[in-house]
Design an enzyme around this catalytic site. Structure first.
Site, PDB file in Angstrom:
ATOM      1  N   LEU A   1      -3.289   8.023  -9.072  1.00  9.19           N
ATOM      2  CA  LEU A   1      -3.362   8.794  -7.838  1.00  9.19           C
ATOM      3  C   LEU A   1      -1.928   9.192  -7.531  1.00  9.19           C
ATOM      4  O   LEU A   1      -1.033   8.339  -7.531  1.00  9.19           O
ATOM      5  CB  LEU A   1      -3.955   7.937  -6.713  1.00  9.19           C
ATOM      6  CG  LEU A   1      -4.034   8.561  -5.326  1.00  9.19           C
ATOM      7  CD1 LEU A   1      -5.285   8.067  -4.605  1.00  9.19           C
ATOM      8  CD2 LEU A   1      -2.803   8.230  -4.499  1.00  9.19           C
TER       9      LEU A   1
ATOM     10  N   HIS B   1     -13.347  16.442 -17.155  1.00 10.26           N
ATOM     11  CA  HIS B   1     -12.967  16.879 -18.495  1.00 10.26           C
ATOM     12  C   HIS B   1     -13.589  16.065 -19.642  1.00 10.26           C
ATOM     13  O   HIS B   1     -13.154  16.189 -20.784  1.00 10.26           O
ATOM     14  CB  HIS B   1     -11.438  17.033 -18.632  1.00 10.26           C
ATOM     15  CG  HIS B   1     -10.628  15.875 -18.140  1.00 10.26           C
ATOM     16  ND1 HIS B   1      -9.546  16.023 -17.301  1.00 10.26           N
ATOM     17  CD2 HIS B   1     -10.750  14.563 -18.354  1.00 10.26           C
ATOM     18  CE1 HIS B   1      -9.035  14.827 -17.044  1.00 10.26           C
ATOM     19  NE2 HIS B   1      -9.734  13.933 -17.665  1.00 10.26           N
ATOM     20  N   ASN B   2     -14.606  15.252 -19.339  1.00 11.59           N
ATOM     21  CA  ASN B   2     -15.398  14.589 -20.395  1.00 11.59           C
ATOM     22  C   ASN B   2     -16.869  14.795 -20.074  1.00 11.59           C
ATOM     23  O   ASN B   2     -17.474  13.979 -19.375  1.00 11.59           O
ATOM     24  CB  ASN B   2     -15.139  13.075 -20.424  1.00 11.59           C
ATOM     25  CG  ASN B   2     -13.833  12.697 -21.079  1.00 11.59           C
ATOM     26  OD1 ASN B   2     -13.156  13.523 -21.653  1.00 11.59           O
ATOM     27  ND2 ASN B   2     -13.495  11.420 -20.996  1.00 11.59           N
TER      28      ASN B   2
ATOM     29  N   SER C   1       2.791  18.166 -13.268  1.00  5.30           N
ATOM     30  CA  SER C   1       1.416  18.524 -13.557  1.00  5.30           C
ATOM     31  C   SER C   1       1.266  20.009 -13.210  1.00  5.30           C
ATOM     32  O   SER C   1       2.144  20.583 -12.557  1.00  5.30           O
ATOM     33  CB  SER C   1       0.450  17.701 -12.717  1.00  5.30           C
ATOM     34  OG  SER C   1       0.546  16.335 -13.046  1.00  5.30           O
TER      35      SER C   1
ATOM     36  N   HIS D   1      -6.622  19.771 -20.899  1.00  2.00           N
ATOM     37  CA  HIS D   1      -6.854  18.812 -19.803  1.00  2.00           C
ATOM     38  C   HIS D   1      -5.637  17.977 -19.452  1.00  2.00           C
ATOM     39  O   HIS D   1      -5.582  17.396 -18.390  1.00  2.00           O
ATOM     40  CB  HIS D   1      -8.049  17.918 -20.119  1.00  2.00           C
ATOM     41  CG  HIS D   1      -7.727  16.696 -20.925  1.00  2.00           C
ATOM     42  ND1 HIS D   1      -7.099  16.754 -22.142  1.00  2.00           N
ATOM     43  CD2 HIS D   1      -7.967  15.388 -20.688  1.00  2.00           C
ATOM     44  CE1 HIS D   1      -6.950  15.535 -22.620  1.00  2.00           C
ATOM     45  NE2 HIS D   1      -7.452  14.685 -21.770  1.00  2.00           N
TER      46      HIS D   1
END
Lengths: 142, 476
Positions: free
Chosen positions: B205, B324-325, B380, B399
């Site tokens: 986080l 993303h999975n 990011s 990703h």
């Protein structure tokens, strides 16, 4: 025939980590592979082995049995919130029975590096080597 | 990876023409240097996926592709049920619906800088992270099944969240077609006390500040300005997803031969979509997606509580939540015909281009937000789906950064405490229960995410919108 003593080690995988157990018997190689998996989480000397649980898995294919064994431990660690530092495994005609000794997770004491999601079939190998010892290894997803 | 095995179609597209048992080509979207640095295993795995029954188009690898389980991580593959197409537990991964959500905070960097330490401590104490941490929520059987059916919508009904959150989550926060009955008692038991927990490994986080805006127009639609503070959460379906993945992988390994499927690698185990096992996995996997959506929703609620204690003016609005999975049933054009395909994205983000009806109305003109996590010391990125992406890889993008170094090598090179001090000197506060965990996740152990997103943009997978850098990072 010379037989080396039982030991475990880790091997590299790009995103995760490989666990390898070596021992004079298949069962001892499985014990060592389990120790290697515990050591992914925390140094083994950090884990008190005061509480015992029993585990049973069945399967004719020793490679699938290794994955099942490690995944059974992942499940026990997760649902009991425990870490294990000692294992005794017996394998007879496709049935694995085992005792695992450990203690509840103590975040301060163990400082667990990662949580293991599951054992995979990647780089999975269970085989008897030329010197008569057994190798049991696979990659665990963390 | 040896470039001689690939046909260069352009600067960011490399193809392996079908050979042997491959039904379709394997296509890598990446710069020359990224492809060159990919493990040979990625080549092998991408080619293996191209051998699976019913695959359509090509076996695609994103710029961040690396050695995975059967499928490469960063792999995208679509299957047509009408052509015997398959669904694969390994093609989704152990952490079903692992993903990233980013929230706007309405705060500037300066406002947060003054209370950064208190904020880091409040977040760390409010959100359970790491092995052995359990949430304060314990679900009984009925609540578990409701959660697995309702996802983030269920969480909202329980008071965790704001109604406007749902619109900003893929599937509006609730994956239809989930079958809690297909999820084993063991998987449910593993999840009982894990709702609202972050997990470990590369999950985090982060409180981040926007350091660069590349596309003002889209950033404006997303509500992002330079100097803004955002919150990002990266985690998945926790123990439940892992257990579903483990159990179905085993069942698929055992039954592949019964379905007459020849596999180049056991880990590619799969079942026809229209088989009982395929349908059961689909129902369980969708329940796993709901678990991840509910989990990120609860963590969002906890993060809002932590923020409000330290910064009462904070107003955390969800920008978007991506997974993303996954394997999702989607409509795509194949040879001029619309077809329902099952798109596996293993370590790849859905990236619908502007105008797609599944993008929330307020963001639709801009394209779907694509949230890319870097490592804790680097940046990011926030990207947006591009229209071209549909032709490239069924509207998919990268990703994350992907590891450059194994965990073992990382712990040999770095010490957690030292890293924490170094990052603190650069203004990045780390909170983690495990210093070894921090060392394994060292920024230097990851590839440079900038190269990955630049390649994604150049390949037409997703457009760069903004870059963010961490101020606070809570790691499991």
């Amino acid at each position: 025939m010379t037989q080396s003593a039982a030991y475990w080690e880790h091997f590299d995988h790009e995103a995760d980590i490989g666990v390898r157990g070596v021992g004079p018997t298949l069962a001892q190689a499985f014990e060592q592979a389990a120790l290697a998996m515990s050591a992914v989480i925390t140094p083994l000397e950090n884990i008190d082995t005061r509480q015992a649980i029993t585990i049973e898995c069945t399967g004719d294919d020793p490679e699938v049995l290794l994955v099942d064994w490690l995944n059974a431990l992942v499940y026990e660690m997760a649902t009991r919130n425990m870490l294990f530092g000692r294992y005794a495994v017996q394998i007879e005609s496709g049935t694995l029975t085992a005792t695992a000794w450990g203690e509840p997770v103590d975040v301060q004491k163990h400082q667990p590096a990662v949580e293991i999601k599951g054992a995979t079939y990647t780089a999975l190998r269970v085989t008897k080597t030329g010197d008569g010892s057994w190798i049991a290894e696979t990659v665990v997803d963390v | 990876m040896d470039l001689n095995q690939l046909e260069k179609l352009n600067d960011t597209t490399w193809q392996v023409n079908p050979h042997g048992a491959m039904h379709v080509p394997a296509v890598f979207y990446a710069s020359e240097s990224l492809v060159k640095n990919m493990d040979e295993k990625v080549y092998e795995q991408a080619c293996n996926v191209a051998m699976l029954p019913g695959i359509v188009g090509a076996s695609y690898a994103m710029p961040d592709a690396h050695w995975g389980y059967g499928f490469p991580i960063g792999g995208v593959a679509a299957f047509d049920p009408a052509q015997g197409g398959v669904i694969s537990a390994g093609g989704v991964g152990f952490d079903i619906s692992c993903g990233v959500r980013t929230l706007l905070t309405g705060l500037t960097r300066q406002q947060v800088e003054d209370v950064k330490t208190q904020l880091a401590d409040a977040l760390y104490h409010t959100i359970p992270a790491g092995l052995g941490s359990t949430g304060s929520i314990s679900l009984n059987d009925k609540a578990m099944d409701d959660m697995l059916t309702g996802g983030a919508r269920w969480a909202l009904e329980r008071g965790w969240g704001q109604p406007e959150d749902l619109d900003r989550i893929e599937e509006n926060g609730c994956m239809l077609g989930a079958h809690p009955d297909a999820v084993s008692a063991q998987a449910k038991k593993r999840q009982k006390k894990e709702m609202g927990t972050l997990g470990s490994g590369n999950h985090y986080l982060e409180v981040q500040h926007v350091t660069e805006v590349y596309d003002e127009k889209i950033a404006d639609v997303f509500g992002i300005r330079g100097g803004d503070v955002v919150l990002s959460i990266h985690c998945g379906s926790r123990g439940l997803g892992h257990q579903i993945g483990t159990e179905f992988l085993k069942q698929m390994v055992a039954s592949t031969r019964d379905y007459g499927i020849a596999l180049p690698d056991r880990e590619l185990a799969c079942a026809p979509i229209d088989s009982p096992l395929g349908q059961r996995y689909l129902g369980a996997m969708r329940a796993g997606i709901n678990c991840a959506l509910a989990n990120r929703q609860i963590i969002t609620h906890l993060a809002r509580e932590a923020f409000s204690r330290v910064l009462p003016d904070a107003d955390l609005k969800l920008l978007y939540d991506v997974s993303h999975n996954t394997c999702k049933e989607e409509e795509h054009e194949v040879n001029g015909q619309m077809k329902k395909l099952f798109v596996h994205r293993k370590g790849a983000t859905r990236a619908f281009g502007p105008g797609h009806p599944d993008i929330p109305e307020a963001l639709r003109t801009a394209g779907q937000p694509v949230l890319i996590g870097g490592s804790m010391g680097t940046g990011s990125f926030i990207l947006a789906g591009m229209a071209e992406s549909e032709q490239r890889a069924w509207s998919s993008a990268c990703h994350g950064a992907g590891r450059a170094m194994s965990r073992r090598a990382a712990t040999r090179q770095w010490h957690g405490r030292q890293l924490v001090d170094e990052l603190a000197a650069r203004g990045i506060l780390i909170r983690s229960p495990s210093m070894r965990g921090v060392a394994e996740e060292a920024p230097g152990a990851y590839k440079d995410v900038t190269d990955v997103v630049d390649a994604a943009a150049a390949a037409g997978l997703a457009r760069k919108v903004a870059r963010v850098e961490p101020m606070v990072c809570v790691k499991g």
